[in-house]
Enzyme design. Structure first.
Site, PDB file in Angstrom:
ATOM      1  N   GLU A  79       6.538  83.535  36.610  1.00  0.00           N
ATOM      2  CA  GLU A  79       6.130  84.659  36.368  1.00  0.00           C
ATOM      3  C   GLU A  79       5.144  85.421  35.216  1.00  0.00           C
ATOM      4  O   GLU A  79       4.358  86.443  35.238  1.00  0.00           O
ATOM      5  CB  GLU A  79       7.251  85.377  35.047  1.00  0.00           C
ATOM      6  CG  GLU A  79       7.939  84.050  33.722  1.00  0.00           C
ATOM      7  CD  GLU A  79       9.021  85.283  33.258  1.00  0.00           C
ATOM      8  OE1 GLU A  79       8.707  86.142  32.253  1.00  0.00           O
ATOM      9  OE2 GLU A  79       9.855  84.582  33.012  1.00  0.00           O
ATOM     10  N   CYS A 111      12.677  84.756  34.825  1.00  0.00           N
ATOM     11  CA  CYS A 111      12.633  83.407  35.011  1.00  0.00           C
ATOM     12  C   CYS A 111      13.917  83.025  35.764  1.00  0.00           C
ATOM     13  O   CYS A 111      14.535  81.315  35.764  1.00  0.00           O
ATOM     14  CB  CYS A 111      13.320  83.229  33.513  1.00  0.00           C
ATOM     15  SG  CYS A 111      11.815  83.314  32.325  1.00  0.00           S
ATOM     16  N   SER A 201      18.035  92.184  24.654  1.00  0.00           N
ATOM     17  CA  SER A 201      17.711  90.927  25.760  1.00  0.00           C
ATOM     18  C   SER A 201      19.155  90.364  25.372  1.00  0.00           C
ATOM     19  O   SER A 201      19.357  89.747  26.797  1.00  0.00           O
ATOM     20  CB  SER A 201      16.286  90.418  26.528  1.00  0.00           C
ATOM     21  OG  SER A 201      16.322  89.681  27.014  1.00  0.00           O
ATOM     22  N   HIS A 233      19.982  78.995  31.622  1.00  0.00           N
ATOM     23  CA  HIS A 233      18.782  79.405  30.833  1.00  0.00           C
ATOM     24  C   HIS A 233      18.365  78.887  29.887  1.00  0.00           C
ATOM     25  O   HIS A 233      19.243  79.200  28.980  1.00  0.00           O
ATOM     26  CB  HIS A 233      18.102  80.247  31.531  1.00  0.00           C
ATOM     27  CG  HIS A 233      16.842  81.338  30.751  1.00  0.00           C
ATOM     28  ND1 HIS A 233      16.011  80.348  31.625  1.00  0.00           N
ATOM     29  CD2 HIS A 233      17.178  82.200  31.283  1.00  0.00           C
ATOM     30  CE1 HIS A 233      14.837  80.943  30.819  1.00  0.00           C
ATOM     31  NE2 HIS A 233      15.256  82.197  30.710  1.00  0.00           N
ATOM     32  N   SER A 309      15.346  88.135  33.486  1.00  0.00           N
ATOM     33  CA  SER A 309      15.480  89.360  32.600  1.00  0.00           C
ATOM     34  C   SER A 309      15.010  90.331  34.001  1.00  0.00           C
ATOM     35  O   SER A 309      14.512  89.974  34.343  1.00  0.00           O
ATOM     36  CB  SER A 309      14.787  89.212  32.006  1.00  0.00           C
ATOM     37  OG  SER A 309      14.601  89.098  30.333  1.00  0.00           O
TER      38      SER A 309
END
Length: 390
Positions: A79, A111, A201, A233, A309
């Protein structure tokens, strides 16, 4: 036919920022980072390192000339790509000298993209059992100086060679994915750093884990007692720990809980010293578990939670194969200790340096310490990479 990861390699920058130094410079208590985030250090890249050099260095660590002749697909998940058109994998393919008749693509979904890349690689090998696919998760997490996200930066790449009859682990066909349209973290084309709604988030991460895990259990008729470890993660390790604690129910036997928590600590050993590497964070955690845990063995199942995200999440499992330890390194922690420590002032200068292009779109860079490859210079808007002969 079994399909999975035959080799895993890792590369990070040659410079490091101690979290205690960052805390002192920002007027925070060091424990806010060491305990509150469970982070001890961050890998910091100079301008001559990017996702291409990191990806190529991680891959160089594991590939033989025979591998390069057999690889017919290269996927870089990132990303923090360096071009809106040309895939980073094309550069990586060239730098590594992989045979020309290969497909090279780049994947993006925050991610999560490396997990999608592994699924694509698995499907490819299923139809071509003699082929090999190189999947590399490569990223540089960069936020603004003094921003809320500054303490969760990092840089690195995890390279995985996907084959039939792998020597480290096999993929189990039990994946469950979820997509939800949320704005918890994003970076428009016009911004060099992301926009983050931090609390939101965190809630999305935890809720995605909870709901995806529930669906995964339902579809696969399973629970945590079937797993020796659960890798998650790792935007920062403390968030993953919160997630693991949420899925460990009260009726989970203490012996299983102790094993999961112990192996969680092994899974964050490298991330604590490197920081957030976006697409590679989950897989650096997996590598850390495999190289540091003393209570996992061939035949064990490991659950993995991938989150990107925006948001896409996925839970799947892998199984360790006999002899997997022979494919791993035992001295990676010592390698991380060789990085050059930076003062906060040097970090701010190094990490945020931008290319000073002349009227022809060219720029030269100072000679910083690098891994196996470096970004040498920019010539008429073209990025020129070289192999490091040091």
């Amino acid at each position: 036919m079994s399909i999975g990861i035959d080799k895993i390699g890792f590369a990070t920058s040659q410079y490091v920022l101690n979290m205690a130094d960052l805390a002192n410079a920002r007027g925070s208590e060091p424990e806010k980072f060491s305990i509150g985030l469970m982070l001890d250090a961050l890998s910091i890249t100079p301008i001559s390192e990017d996702v291409v050099t990191l990806a190529a260095s991680a891959s160089q660590e594991i590939l033989t000339e025979q591998d390069k002749e057999a690889i017919d697909m290269v996927i870089v998940a990132t990303e923090s790509g360096i071009d809106q058109s040309k895939a980073a994998s094309v550069y990586v393919h060239s730098l590594l000298g992989i045979q020309p008749f290969a497909r090279s693509i780049e994947m993006k979904e925050a991610c999560y993209a490396a997990t999608a890349a592994l699924n694509y690689a698995k499907l490819h090998v299923a139809t071509r059992p003699d082929s090999k696919v190189l999947v590399v998760a490569s990223d540089i997490a960069r936020y603004g100086i003094g921003s809320a996200g500054e303490s969760t930066q990092g840089a690195g790449a995890v390279a995985m060679l996907i084959t039939s009859n792998p020597r480290i682990l096999v993929f189990n066909d039990d994946n469950v994915a979820q997509t939800r349209d949320v704005m918890d973290f994003w970076r428009p084309n016009y911004s060099s750093t992301p926009f983050v709604n931090g609390i939101f988030s965190t809630k999305q991460y935890l809720d995605s884990l909870k709901t995806t895990w529930s669906e995964y259990q339902k579809r696969n008729q399973t629970d945590l007692t079937d797993f020796a470890a659960f890798c998650l993660h790792l935007p920062f390790p403390k968030l993953a720990l919160k997630g693991l604690n949420k899925v460990m129910t009260k009726d989970l036997p203490e012996v299983n809980k102790a094993q999961l928590l112990g192996n969680f600590e092994h899974s964050i050993a490298y991330n604590r010293k490197v920081g957030n590497i976006y697409t590679g964070s989950l897989y650096l955690g997996l590598l850390s578990l495999l190289e540091n845990s003393t209570n996992i063995k061939a035949g064990d199942k490991i659950a993995l939670f991938s989150y990107g995200s925006g948001a896409v999440s996925e839970i799947f499992s892998v199984g360790l194969v006999e002899g997997y330890k022979d494919m791993l390194k035992s001295f990676r922690t010592a390698d991380l200790e060789k990085r050059i420590p930076l003062s906060v002032a040097d970090y701010e200068k190094l990490f945020y340096q931008e290319a000073d292009l002349d009227q022809n779109g060219s720029a030269n860079f100072d000679l910083y310490k690098a891994g196996a490859f470096r970004l040498s210079h920019i010539q008429e808007h073209q990025r020129i990479y070289t192999k490091n002969e040091d």
